[in-house]
Design an enzyme around this catalytic site. Structure first.
Site, short mmCIF file in Angstrom:
data_model
loop_
_atom_site.label_atom_id
_atom_site.label_comp_id
_atom_site.label_asym_id
_atom_site.label_seq_id
_atom_site.Cartn_x
_atom_site.Cartn_y
_atom_site.Cartn_z
N SER A 59 1.62 9.72 -5.72
CA SER A 59 1.26 11.06 -5.26
C SER A 59 2.48 11.82 -4.78
O SER A 59 3.44 11.23 -4.26
CB SER A 59 0.25 10.93 -4.11
OG SER A 59 0.10 12.14 -3.40
N TYR A 107 -2.54 7.95 3.87
CA TYR A 107 -2.72 8.01 2.42
C TYR A 107 -1.36 8.00 1.72
O TYR A 107 -1.12 7.22 0.79
CB TYR A 107 -3.48 9.28 2.04
CG TYR A 107 -3.48 9.58 0.56
CD1 TYR A 107 -4.25 8.82 -0.32
CD2 TYR A 107 -2.70 10.60 0.03
CE1 TYR A 107 -4.24 9.07 -1.68
CE2 TYR A 107 -2.68 10.87 -1.32
CZ TYR A 107 -3.45 10.10 -2.18
OH TYR A 107 -3.43 10.36 -3.53
#
Length: 335
Positions: free
Chosen positions: A126, A151
């Protein structure tokens, strides 16, 4: 080829499987169909994938025995690992979901790859791994040691774990740092979905950091094209890798990281304006401070992507948003 795709009922996974089936590959798709967002949307995606070359199995990747059984019974050539607990803000509410899915699940997948002679593992990372980096555009050669959410930390951990297995066992691994992916069949927790739904229902949209944000919005078809082309680009050991001045995007091991972005950051207010124009409605706006874990701007340096596969994402924000809204109105029967 025989390809295992995890997270096949998710937004990106669904589109990847759809494309691979068109190319004639045999796909084993796995997903746990969790309720982080609308399960019916995931089930409807799966309905669109019905094909004699597609097999679906519901399972949790943290179940090591179930993962091993899939690998040994099905013997894939390539694994595209897209399953994960998504969302930055949800990681403040339920951190343990990210540990079990993104760390334990990833470990089980990469272990199974090593024990079953997988030719190439591609996995979702990501743009959030860049954290508080301020040098733009964001390059895969930059340091990524300052994540702003759990995350992001789990995605950074996945990259480190992948490198370890590439180094120890010679497993070719390719990490894909996705930049704000959007398009038809997208996730309901993402901004385009939230804004479209709220504007159509005459509800107020929340605009964080008072709208002073930019995102490198990347259309799903461009993401899929990048993944499919990179699938054939198995990483090799980089003989020019320098141990004194290490490039974090490559290695002496068969390991590579790519940014998958549009290379064109868009101001959030301009993004909203395109949605309003397409819907022919004015949004009710609430301007709020920056949220915990958010970054001000994302902007992908895609030099490596262009060099390696000769592809540059090219879908404009106007075109991409129009495709999404057309899908949304059709799917939810909005007139």
């Amino acid at each position: 080829m025989r390809i295992l795709v995890t997270g096949c009922a998710g937004f990106i996974g669904f589109h990847v499987v759809k494309r691979l089936l068109k190319e004639g590959h045999h796909i084993m798709g796995v997903d746990n169909l969790n309720d982080y967002y609308d399960v019916l949307l995931k089930q409807n995606r799966l309905k669109c994938l019905k094909n004699k070359n597609f097999t679906f199995k519901k399972l949790h990747l943290q179940n090591k025995n179930a993962v091993n059984k899939i690998f040994t019974a099905w013997r894939p050539n390539i694994v595209i690992h897209l399953a994960a607990q998504a969302g930055i803000r949800y990681s403040f509410k339920d951190p343990h979901a990210y540990i079990t899915s993104n760390l334990v699940g990833f470990t089980n997948v990469v272990e199974a790859c090593c024990h079953n002679n997988i030719e190439h593992l591609l996995y979702a990372s990501s743009s959030s791994v860049y954290g508080s980096n301020a040098k733009l555009p964001l390059s895969t050669k930059d340091n990524t040691d300052h994540p702003l959410s759990l995350y992001a930390a789990t995605k950074k951990a996945n990259e480190l774990m992948a490198h370890t297995y590439s180094n120890l066992y010679g497993l070719p691994t390719t990490g894909l740092r996705f930049f704000t992916v959007y398009g038809p069949w997208g996730r309901p927790d993402m901004s385009l979905f939230l804004f479209t739904k709220a504007i159509l229902e005459r509800e107020t949209i929340k605009i964080f950091n008072n709208g002073n944000m930019k995102r490198d919005f990347t259309y799903i078809d461009d993401v899929v094209e990048s993944i499919v082309q990179l699938m054939y680009k198995k990483p090799q050991s980089n003989s020019e890798w320098n141990r004194i001045y290490p490039d974090s995007s490559t290695s002496h091991a068969p390991y590579k990281i790519y940014n998958i972005g549009n290379n064109n950051p868009v101001n959030l207010m301009d993004f909203i304006k395109v949605i309003e124009n397409k819907l022919q409605l004015q949004a009710k706006k609430a301007f709020l401070p920056l949220q915990l874990g958010d970054v001000i701007e994302t902007y992908a340096d895609i030099t490596d992507l262009i060099t390696e596969i000769g592809f540059k994402p090219k879908t404009s924000i106007e075109e991409g948003i129009h495709h999404f809204i057309d899908w949304y109105k059709d799917y939810y029967d909005v007139h």
